[in-house]
Design a protein around this motif. Structure first.
Motif, PDB file in Angstrom:
ATOM      1  N   SER A 458      34.689 -14.870  69.277  1.00 35.64           N
ATOM      2  CA  SER A 458      32.960 -14.714  69.333  1.00 35.64           C
ATOM      3  C   SER A 458      32.957 -14.781  71.100  1.00 35.64           C
ATOM      4  CB  SER A 458      33.006 -17.128  68.471  1.00 35.64           C
ATOM      5  OG  SER A 458      33.074 -17.537  70.232  1.00 35.64           O
ATOM      6  N   ALA A 460      32.905 -12.331  72.967  1.00 39.14           N
ATOM      7  CA  ALA A 460      32.359 -10.967  73.010  1.00 39.14           C
ATOM      8  C   ALA A 460      31.076 -10.463  72.907  1.00 39.14           C
ATOM      9  CB  ALA A 460      33.201 -10.116  71.128  1.00 39.14           C
ATOM     10  N   ALA A 461      31.057  -9.563  73.902  1.00 35.03           N
ATOM     11  CA  ALA A 461      29.829  -9.479  74.002  1.00 35.03           C
ATOM     12  C   ALA A 461      28.944  -9.073  73.189  1.00 35.03           C
ATOM     13  CB  ALA A 461      30.013  -7.850  75.061  1.00 35.03           C
ATOM     14  N   TRP A 462      29.099  -7.793  71.615  1.00 33.69           N
ATOM     15  CA  TRP A 462      28.156  -8.429  70.701  1.00 33.69           C
ATOM     16  C   TRP A 462      27.512  -9.177  70.027  1.00 33.69           C
ATOM     17  CZ3 TRP A 462      29.965  -8.849  66.002  1.00 33.69           C
ATOM     18  CH2 TRP A 462      31.624  -9.447  65.273  1.00 33.69           C
ATOM     19  N   VAL A 463      28.057 -10.131  70.502  1.00 32.44           N
ATOM     20  CA  VAL A 463      27.920 -11.502  69.263  1.00 32.44           C
ATOM     21  C   VAL A 463      26.691 -12.668  69.871  1.00 32.44           C
ATOM     22  CG1 VAL A 463      28.955 -13.361  68.563  1.00 32.44           C
ATOM     23  CG2 VAL A 463      30.311 -11.652  69.146  1.00 32.44           C
ATOM     24  N   PRO A 464      25.806 -12.349  69.304  1.00 31.00           N
ATOM     25  CA  PRO A 464      24.468 -13.234  69.789  1.00 31.00           C
ATOM     26  C   PRO A 464      24.555 -14.459  69.881  1.00 31.00           C
ATOM     27  CG  PRO A 464      24.191 -12.390  67.733  1.00 31.00           C
ATOM     28  CD  PRO A 464      25.853 -12.045  67.761  1.00 31.00           C
ATOM     29  N   ARG A 468      28.002 -17.767  69.506  1.00 29.88           N
ATOM     30  CA  ARG A 468      29.708 -18.274  70.632  1.00 29.88           C
ATOM     31  C   ARG A 468      29.663 -19.308  70.046  1.00 29.88           C
ATOM     32  NH1 ARG A 468      27.777 -14.830  75.380  1.00 29.88           N
ATOM     33  NH2 ARG A 468      27.879 -12.744  74.104  1.00 29.88           N
TER      34      ARG A 468
END
Lengths: 626, 272
Positions: A458, A460-464, A468
């Motif tokens: 969670s 990771a950069a693409w997760v809104p 997180r």
């Protein structure tokens, strides 16, 4: 006449063999029905007794004035949030503006501490030498001391002195600090010029914010003081009232005990029994007088607090350089208006409080079913509200079904309609094997493996932002594991439902030029839809009653979700109806309010499961008739 | 399709004149167990376009199997296999690797022994074949539904309840609905697998009338147990016995003047 047709064989207790066999099977069936009935009966008995007890306890809550003080506590705690936000904003801003200065100030303090610790003897020697005005001794002591300083400054561990790394980018400042340390005089104890400047600069730079912060903090103190005073008074009233209820029983018990005693011990016991006052009614009116008297002070304190908050917030500097501080101040300003309104309303309610006002019985029911808090073993008062637990159970079940339903229906369609025989023989037993995994093992897996893994993913950069994961144990993690547990149930039942679709439909559809996929989506699934729905419902029943996994993995935080997080609430820890029973039941006293509250939660759970199962059966029955 | 020749919709489809063979089966052997035993053995016959051809024979003689070979319904059985021979329909080998069974079935409709309408409305049953081809235009569907129901002599009975469930119809109506559903996609050939075996005599008579009418538009292949039915509805008849084609001729010849003893025994009721 010959007796050809008479019954043969021995009779036991007047019954023949056939009757005994029949009786055995009837008995088996009967026992299960009786057990079911007994379970329902005792569950109901304990659970429903919650409401009168709860009503009684709510009455004491009102009469003892705890209800009044409860409002006050809420006001004070709500205010405390502003104080804490302001503090956070203050330090964020402080750090952003004067990181270097703060680093200089703190590092100098830490260096001095080190020097004074290590060089205590040498410093004393120097002081003695100066007192005696012995030139040679002074020179020697000074030389010793500067040698010591030189050694210390060359060996000093920068990371432990500048522990927050505030000077990491300011080597020049660090060097100046060491330079100043090398010429430090332990007798004069003077602060180097540039350190004094740094301290002055930050003090001046932050002065506006400091003022605002202190204004906000001090505005709440009157209410805080009043709170601790009143909490003490009302808690004592409640305790005495509780004791009063058992006075008769206690007195009787002591008298009974006294009968067994002789002489002095007997006299003492009798005296003790005499002390116990038995009253028809506890004198609440008299005892809550201090509260009535405090009402004006309370009002004044709240007015002062609100005014202080408004003024303090206005005084917060408009231009802030720290992003975090800006964010926090925006949050404070956003919450301000609502808080002020709430405080006014709460104050009004508090003023209206009367100890002898009638408390309707439905209050006890409503407070349970719509209560937003579940607080037990608290020093103040226990609260039993179902909502946080219910929402936890529902949320986890929804997450579980969200993943389990497409997975298992998809798998069932594949196995039933598209797979070759070989694939069927591999997939079906594998999915059914999931059911064989003990839930404790799944929970263990959730704690040790899945939780950490999800948290890492969670980030990771693409997760809104809202998805997180902060806590390893949370509703999402539990939902995923429950999804795994629900898959075999839904899959098996779905497959049965698909199997019941006549083969003739498939043939007709294919003969009309439909592809296999079209056949599945347009004919087979619509035909089996009620069976599939029933499968999903039974899966839901399985999930909502599951205990071990949620107890281990859901994080067990009892709170209403923060809806401001949107779907991010899935990533928060939560608690469930099953989990709370498993967790708290072993520790409660039998017959207490808490004990009955847990039974009532159990009854609610039972009712939900029953409703789910009955609807599933209804659907299946309708399918059978069609 | 009102002229007496039939053609595939696609541009390269050949035109087959009436009475010319639309289906030609050449030395076909077929197995249900990957070739260990042949259910059909060395069958060769040509089926003329625009005619009704009946397959008769005792149970287990392979007549239904042959019918299901024609639209590759046997693909549903994993172990089914054509061991030798070819089936050419409209000049194309239907078992060639580049033939898609789905496309084939759009040109060759099938009516089953037991009526099997979908548990949907009457309208949706008829529109189904068109919908799976991606046709969703309401007016096109409306027209196709009405036309098909009229051709299958069901329109007047159901026009007021097109949106009620097809399962509420009587058996004979359901079977006619299945026929309507089949002809809605305008196939060239309609295969019928004992279409009347589950129906009472009156419903059977209606279906037979219907077959006579449909003959104008479609090539029909019908499997039947009922020899009177074969004489009533078919132009040509093929008699099968134990997986082999025994005799294939004009229906009048098969029943009036069979050349082979087995055929004569069967049609005269001496066995079967």
């Amino acid at each position: 006449m010959a007796k050809h047709f008479q019954k043969r064989g021995k009779r036991i207790l007047g019954l023949d063999k056939q009757s005994w066999i029949k009786g055995f099977f009837v008995g088996n069936a009967g026992i299960s029905i009786v057990v079911l009935f007994l379970i329902c009966f005792f569950l109901m008995l304990e659970a429903l007794r919650f409401f009168p007890s709860h009503h009684e306890s709510l009455k004491v809550y009102r009469q003892s004035g705890q209800e009044y003080v409860g409002h006050l506590i809420n006001q004070a705690e709500g205010y405390q949030e502003f104080v804490s936000f302001t503090n956070q904003a203050y330090f964020a801003e402080y750090d952003a503006l004067f990181s270097k200065e703060r680093g200089i100030k703190d590092s100098w303090g830490a260096l001095l501490g080190e020097i004074e610790d290590e060089g205590e003897d040498l410093a004393e020697a120097l002081e003695d030498a100066r007192d005696e005005e012995d030139e040679a001794a002074i020179a020697k002591a000074e030389a010793d001391y500067s040698a010591f300083l030189l050694e210390l400054t060359s060996e000093v561990d920068r990371a432990s002195i500048d522990s927050f790394g505030r000077l990491a980018k300011h080597d020049d400042a660090w060097e100046s600090l060491l330079e100043a340390a090398r010429t430090y005089d332990p007798v004069e104890e003077d602060t180097p010029e540039f350190v004094a400047q740094a301290i002055k600069a930050q003090k001046e730079g932050m002065s506006d914010f400091t003022k605002a912060k202190n204004e906000i903090a001090s505005a709440g103190t009157t209410l805080k003081d009043l709170r601790s005073k009143l909490v003490g008074i009302t808690a004592k009233i409640a305790e005495d009232a509780e004791a009063d209820k058992s006075a008769v029983a206690r007195k009787e018990a002591i008298l009974e005990g006294a009968d067994q005693l002789e002489g002095e011990a007997r006299a003492a016991a009798l005296e003790e029994a005499e002390k116990i006052v038995i009253r028809d009614e506890f004198p609440y009116g008299e005892r809550v007088k201090p509260l009535e008297e405090a009402k004006q002070a309370h009002k004044d304190a709240v007015v002062k607090m609100s005014a202080g908050l408004v003024a303090g917030i206005e005084n917060i500097p408009a231009q802030l350089s720290s992003e975090k501080a800006v964010e926090l101040v925006a949050k404070i300003k956003k919450g301000e208006e609502r808080f002020l309104e709430n405080v006014d309303r709460s104050l009004e309610q508090a003023t209206e409080w009367k100890y002898d006002e009638e408390l309707g019985f439905w209050n006890s029911v409503a407070k349970f079913f719509f209560g937003r808090d579940w607080i037990t073993n608290s020093s103040w008062t226990d609260v039993y509200g179902l909502l946080p637990l219910l929402q936890g159970s529902v949320m986890i079940s929804c997450i579980a079904l969200f993943f389990a339903v497409p997975l298992s229906i998809g798998a069932a369609i594949y196995v039933n309609r598209l797979a070759t025989l070989k694939e069927q023989n591999l997939i079906k037993p594998s999915i059914e094997m999931i059911q064989a995994i003990p839930s404790i093992v799944l929970g263990f897996f959730g704690i040790m493996v899945l939780g950490q893994q999800l948290q890492d993913w969670s980030q990771a950069a693409w997760v809104p932002e809202m998805f997180r994961i902060q806590d390893r144990l949370n509703a999402f993690n539990a939902g995923l594991l429950l999804a795994l547990m629900a898959v075999p149930t839904i899959f098996t039942l779905c497959e049965d439902a698909l199997n019941n679709v006549p083969r003739a439909y498939t043939e007709a559809s294919l003969a009309l030029g439909a592809s296999k996929l079209q056949t599945v989506t347009r004919v087979i699934v619509p035909t089996a839809i009620s069976g599939i729905l029933a499968a999903v419902l039974l899966g839901l029943g399985r999930v909502i009653g599951e205990t071990m996994v949620v107890l281990l993995v859901a994080g067990n935080r009892i709170s209403m979700p923060d809806w401001g997080q949107g779907l991010g609430i899935m990533m928060q820890p939560t608690h469930t109806m099953t989990g709370i029973i498993a967790q708290e039941m072993p520790e409660v006293g039998e017959g207490t309010l808490h004990y009955r509250a847990l039974f009532l939660v159990g009854l609610v759970l039972f009712t939900i499961s029953l409703a789910i199962n009955i609807s599933a059966q209804k659907i299946i029955k309708r399918l059978g008739n069609a | 399709m009102n002229d007496s020749s039939v053609t595939l919709d696609s541009a390269d489809a050949p035109v087959v004149a009436a009475n010319e063979p639309i289906i030609s089966i050449d030395d076909l052997s077929f197995s249900y167990d990957l070739g260990k035993t042949n259910t059909l053995r060395n069958i060769s016959l040509d089926i003329p376009a625009g005619k009704v051809t009946a397959f008769i024979g005792p149970s287990g003689c392979g007549k239904s199997t042959l019918l299901r070979c024609l639209n590759r319904m046997n693909d549903l059985v994993d172990t089914a296999k054509v061991t030798t021979g070819k089936i050419n329909i409209l000049g194309q080998d239907i078992n060639a690797p580049d033939v898609e069974a789905i496309e084939l079935r759009k040109h060759i409709g099938m009516v089953f022994q037991k009526y099997n309408p979908f548990p949907k409305s009457i309208y949706e049953n008829v529109a189904y074949g068109l919908r799976v081809q991606g046709i969703n235009n309401k007016s096109v569907l409306d027209q196709a539904v009405e036309e098909s129901l009229q051709k299958s002599a069901l329109w007047s009975e159901v026009k007021d309840r097109l949106n009620t469930s097809a399962l509420g119809l009587s058996g004979g109506q359901q079977q006619r609905l299945c026929i309507a559903r089949t002809i809605a996609v305008k196939p060239q050939i309609v295969l019928m697998d004992e279409p009347c075996s589950a129906l009472d005599p009156i419903a059977t008579a209606r279906i037979e009338e219907l077959i006579a009418e449909l003959q104008q538009d479609f090539t029909i292949v019908i499997v039947t147990h009922n020899m009177q039915q074969a004489t009533r509805v078919s132009d040509r008849t093929a008699f099968f016995y134990l997986g082999e084609l025994i005799e294939y001729d004009e229906t009048t010849n098969i029943f009036g003047n069979p050349k082979i003893k087995q055929t004569e025994d069967y049609v005269s009721g001496r066995f079967g």
